[in-house]
Scaffold this motif. Structure first.
Motif, mmCIF file in Angstrom:
data_model
loop_
_atom_site.group_PDB
_atom_site.id
_atom_site.type_symbol
_atom_site.label_atom_id
_atom_site.label_comp_id
_atom_site.label_asym_id
_atom_site.label_seq_id
_atom_site.Cartn_x
_atom_site.Cartn_y
_atom_site.Cartn_z
ATOM 1 N N GLN A 27 0.808 -1.173 0.109
ATOM 2 C CA GLN A 27 0.099 0.105 0.057
ATOM 3 C C GLN A 27 0.672 1.206 0.029
ATOM 4 O O GLN A 27 2.032 1.231 0.345
ATOM 5 N N PHE A 29 0.335 5.687 0.376
ATOM 6 C CA PHE A 29 -0.350 6.905 0.680
ATOM 7 C C PHE A 29 -0.405 7.821 -0.321
ATOM 8 O O PHE A 29 -1.177 8.767 -0.219
ATOM 9 N N SER A 41 -7.845 11.629 1.294
ATOM 10 C CA SER A 41 -8.103 11.474 2.374
ATOM 11 C C SER A 41 -9.813 11.073 2.765
ATOM 12 O O SER A 41 -10.629 11.465 2.032
ATOM 13 N N TYR A 42 -10.018 10.460 3.994
ATOM 14 C CA TYR A 42 -11.263 10.083 4.184
ATOM 15 C C TYR A 42 -11.807 11.177 4.916
ATOM 16 O O TYR A 42 -11.089 12.251 5.127
ATOM 17 N N VAL A 48 -5.960 7.871 2.402
ATOM 18 C CA VAL A 48 -6.545 6.694 2.037
ATOM 19 C C VAL A 48 -5.054 6.006 1.266
ATOM 20 O O VAL A 48 -4.377 6.488 0.711
ATOM 21 N N ALA A 49 -5.410 4.620 1.463
ATOM 22 C CA ALA A 49 -4.091 3.622 0.824
ATOM 23 C C ALA A 49 -4.618 3.314 -0.764
ATOM 24 O O ALA A 49 -5.579 3.250 -1.106
ATOM 25 N N TYR A 51 -3.594 0.924 -3.893
ATOM 26 C CA TYR A 51 -3.040 -0.550 -4.053
ATOM 27 C C TYR A 51 -3.157 -0.430 -5.698
ATOM 28 O O TYR A 51 -3.939 0.188 -6.392
ATOM 29 N N THR A 62 -13.110 1.599 -5.019
ATOM 30 C CA THR A 62 -12.994 2.037 -3.751
ATOM 31 C C THR A 62 -13.564 0.959 -2.753
ATOM 32 O O THR A 62 -14.731 0.585 -2.734
ATOM 33 N N ARG A 65 -10.779 -0.641 2.725
ATOM 34 C CA ARG A 65 -9.325 -0.737 2.826
ATOM 35 C C ARG A 65 -8.429 0.395 2.006
ATOM 36 O O ARG A 65 -7.524 0.585 2.211
ATOM 37 N N GLY A 66 -9.272 0.949 0.925
ATOM 38 C CA GLY A 66 -8.312 1.900 0.080
ATOM 39 C C GLY A 66 -8.883 1.792 -1.187
ATOM 40 O O GLY A 66 -9.907 1.389 -1.571
ATOM 41 N N CYS A 90 -11.110 8.758 -5.536
ATOM 42 C CA CYS A 90 -11.020 9.596 -4.190
ATOM 43 C C CYS A 90 -12.250 10.142 -3.893
ATOM 44 O O CYS A 90 -12.455 10.186 -2.683
ATOM 45 N N ALA A 93 -14.010 7.623 -1.779
ATOM 46 C CA ALA A 93 -13.454 7.614 -0.525
ATOM 47 C C ALA A 93 -13.737 8.797 0.456
ATOM 48 O O ALA A 93 -14.130 8.844 1.511
#
Length: 160
Positions: A27, A29, A41-42, A48-49, A51, A62, A65-66, A90, A93
């Motif tokens: 992961q 960021f 960001s949340y 937010v991660a 992957y 999304t 977990r990210g 994004c 999230a």
């Protein structure tokens, strides 16, 4: 722990790597999208991660977990469309929302306010989405692009 039990756990771990690739474990960021550093960001400010999963059937998705992105799909796009679709994830999230039109709008407004998405980019998105019929969770492409354009006007203060 017995050797047999350790071997079974090791095989399970290897199977997970084979099935899901490194995206299950790696992961970040902060990612670079066409040379631009991107973070999300949340609502509570947590990062937010990100992957990577080249087997994903879409540009990204999304979850709690990210954000998982498909680098193969992104590599076919212009820099501004890459940013739009990463911004879209994004939006899922950050808002948070499962509604595609809301995530599209968040990305368009963010792109306008940050200067990386404009009318010519919306035209390009329109061409990309013109034949997209949508599905059970995604409205048809032309409807989404019309929404993106309306959101861009809102972000520019041009809505009436």
């Amino acid at each position: 722990m017995s050797n047999r039990r350790f071997s079974v756990l090791r095989l399970l771990f290897l199977a997970l790597i084979v099935l899901f690739g490194h995206s299950l474990f790696a992961q970040q960021f902060r990612i670079s999208v066409s040379g631009i550093q991107v973070t999300c960001s949340y609502p509570d400010g947590r990062p937010v991660a990100f992957y990577s999963d080249p087997t994903l059937s879409d540009v990204g998705n999304t979850t709690q977990r990210g954000i998982t992105l498909n680098p193969n799909v992104l590599s076919t796009m212009s820099a501004h469309l890459k940013l739009f679709w990463v911004g879209h994830e994004c939006g899922h999230a950050h808002i948070p929302t499962s509604k595609e039109m809301d995530a599209d709008c968040w990305s368009a407004k963010t792109g306008v306010s940050q200067g990386w998405f404009d009318a010519s980019d919306a035209d390009e998105l329109g061409k990309e989405m013109a034949q997209n019929p949508g599905d059970s969770s995604h409205p048809p492409g032309p409807e989404r692009v019309a929404n993106v354009r309306a959101c861009m006007q809102q972000a520019s203060g041009l809505d009436s």
